[in-house]
Scaffold this active site. Structure first.
Site, mmCIF file in Angstrom:
data_model
loop_
_atom_site.group_PDB
_atom_site.id
_atom_site.type_symbol
_atom_site.label_atom_id
_atom_site.label_comp_id
_atom_site.label_asym_id
_atom_site.label_seq_id
_atom_site.Cartn_x
_atom_site.Cartn_y
_atom_site.Cartn_z
ATOM 1 N N SER A 108 0.824 -1.206 0.000
ATOM 2 C CA SER A 108 0.000 0.000 0.000
ATOM 3 C C SER A 108 0.860 1.259 0.000
ATOM 4 C CB SER A 108 -0.909 0.010 1.230
ATOM 5 O OG SER A 108 -1.595 1.244 1.347
ATOM 6 N N TYR A 130 -3.340 5.259 -4.765
ATOM 7 C CA TYR A 130 -4.650 5.905 -4.816
ATOM 8 C C TYR A 130 -4.574 7.076 -5.786
ATOM 9 C CZ TYR A 130 -5.902 3.353 -0.550
ATOM 10 O OH TYR A 130 -6.169 2.376 0.374
ATOM 11 N N THR A 156 -6.370 1.614 -6.526
ATOM 12 C CA THR A 156 -7.521 1.354 -5.660
ATOM 13 C C THR A 156 -8.539 2.471 -5.780
ATOM 14 O OG1 THR A 156 -6.205 0.081 -4.084
ATOM 15 C CG2 THR A 156 -8.281 0.990 -3.285
ATOM 16 N N LYS A 254 -8.610 -1.903 -8.648
ATOM 17 C CA LYS A 254 -9.184 -2.551 -7.473
ATOM 18 C C LYS A 254 -10.449 -1.820 -7.036
ATOM 19 C CE LYS A 254 -8.028 -3.948 -2.734
ATOM 20 N NZ LYS A 254 -9.101 -3.187 -2.036
ATOM 21 N N HIS A 278 -13.620 -3.323 -0.444
ATOM 22 C CA HIS A 278 -12.608 -2.781 0.464
ATOM 23 C C HIS A 278 -12.804 -3.364 1.864
ATOM 24 C CE1 HIS A 278 -9.514 0.548 0.261
ATOM 25 N NE2 HIS A 278 -9.384 0.099 1.492
#
Length: 394
Positions: A108, A130, A156, A254, A278
């Protein structure tokens, strides 16, 4: 001498709850509003039955698979999560464990360890990003990840900034100063094993997000990075296509939950999609990801790789997802429980539990390979999936 081995993810979760301070465990569990989606992600798998054989099963099972160009010893990948304060070794321990078990992992951009350390521990690392900040900063993060050895990018999108929980949100500090230590001291002192794991390393949780930093800039705190993300305009599908082209390699979107958007992701250049809620941390009352998986897998066929992320707790869950059209699954809370319970060895334990569960389920179903699995191997109750969306988005 204590036995650190655990035989199920449920046991790992119980140990994590006993070991972690309340606020840290609460951050792992998450969920939004009433927690309906978080619960349904897990419960939906229990609604699916299995049709086993009694005799004539093949002597061996091949559960290997390739996702985003990376071979995996089983159809299980490590989902990118922010593991702030769970364990001193954080994502590096996860990387070592997944590499030892032949499994790719996602890191992440809100993780606690830099991409350089994680990719060195597991060369099969996908970097997760992100849509946060301007295009130049996003390209800079991608270029840094690629230079460090990241072999794929995960964008994501399944997040709507829902901040309410009926049970209350955990207190997450922005930094570990004296005031924060005094505030959290009572709950930490009640978890001596957790406290000693940090004291032995002569460090405290930094709570920074090193993979969000751009160029030689300072490492931002969690809430500083979160504010940047929250203040960024949501991306269009043209933006997604731009990022896919800018990355120029295996690219996953995602958070896909609709068949029409699965096709949009494919057309934008994604090579893989993750069907995800999520982990129930997005909009509440969204049905479990496994309920919409068949519709999405059917919509894109073999044009794009489909993985499922949300609710996986055992090997039979993995088999059910593959039978309904997923090429693999991604696990999040499951490996965080293992990490909290026993560090790297705990994550390896989780992956071993998954592997054994996949193997025994395939044996019971009489399957020698993942390709042999299909919906006919399951008992699917009426109304399991929501009504399909027939018309595309305008």
């Amino acid at each position: 001498m204590s036995n650190d081995w655990f035989e199920s993810i449920a046991v790992a979760q119980m140990r994590a709850k006993k070991r972690l301070p309340t606020s840290v465990y609460g951050a792992i569990m998450g969920g939004t509003d009433a927690g309906i989606s978080r619960a349904d992600n897990v419960d939906a798998f229990g609604e699916l039955g299995i049709r086993p054989l009694t005799a004539g099963q093949p002597p061996g099972r091949d559960m290997s698979v390739t996702v985003m160009g990376q071979p995996s010893s089983m159809p299980v990948l490590i989902s990118p999560t922010g593991v702030q304060a769970v364990h001193p070794d954080g994502e590096v321990a996860v990387a070592r464990a997944s590499a030892a078990r032949g499994v790719p992992m996602g890191l992440s951009s809100f993780g606690s360890k830099p991409i350089e350390e994680v990719a060195a521990a597991n060369p099969q690392t996908f970097f997760q990003i992100y849509w946060a900040g301007d295009r130049d900063s996003m390209v800079a993060r991608c270029e840094r990840a690629k230079a460090a050895g990241a072999v794929g990018l995960i964008l994501t999108l399944d997040w709507s900034f829902v901040h309410s929980r009926d049970w209350g949100s955990p207190a997450i500090p922005d930094s570990m100063g004296l005031k924060t230590m005094i505030t959290h001291a009572p709950e930490v002192l009640r978890r001596p094993g957790y406290l000693m794991s940090w004291l032995r390393t002569f460090q405290l949780p930094t709570l920074g997000v090193p993979n969000f930093a751009v160029d030689d800039g300072p490492v931002p705190g969690f809430f500083e990075a979160y504010g940047t993300w929250m203040g960024t305009r949501p991306p269009t599908w043209e933006d997604v296509a731009w990022l896919a082209e800018a990355w120029g390699g295996p690219f996953m979107v995602k958070g896909i939950y609709r068949a029409d958007e699965a096709r949009r992701a494919r057309d934008a250049g994604a090579t893989a999609i993750s069907v995800s809620t999520h982990g129930g941390n997005n909009l509440d009352t969204v049905p479990a990801a496994i309920r919409v998986l068949p519709e999405i897998a059917e919509a894109v066929g073999d044009d794009i790789e489909v993985v499922l992320d949300s609710g996986i707790r055992r090997g039979s869950d993995v088999v059910k997802a593959v039978a309904l059209g997923a090429k693999a699954v991604m696990i999040g809370r499951a490996y965080l429980f293992g990490l909290a319970a026993n560090g790297q060895a705990g994550v390896e334990n989780v992956l071993d539990v998954m592997r054994m569960g996949i193997d025994s389920t395939m044996l019971g179903l009489g399957k020698s390979s993942l390709a042999e699995l299909g919906p006919e191997d399951l008992i699917i109750p009426d109304g399991f999936s929501p009504p399909r969306l027939d018309s595309p988005i305008g």
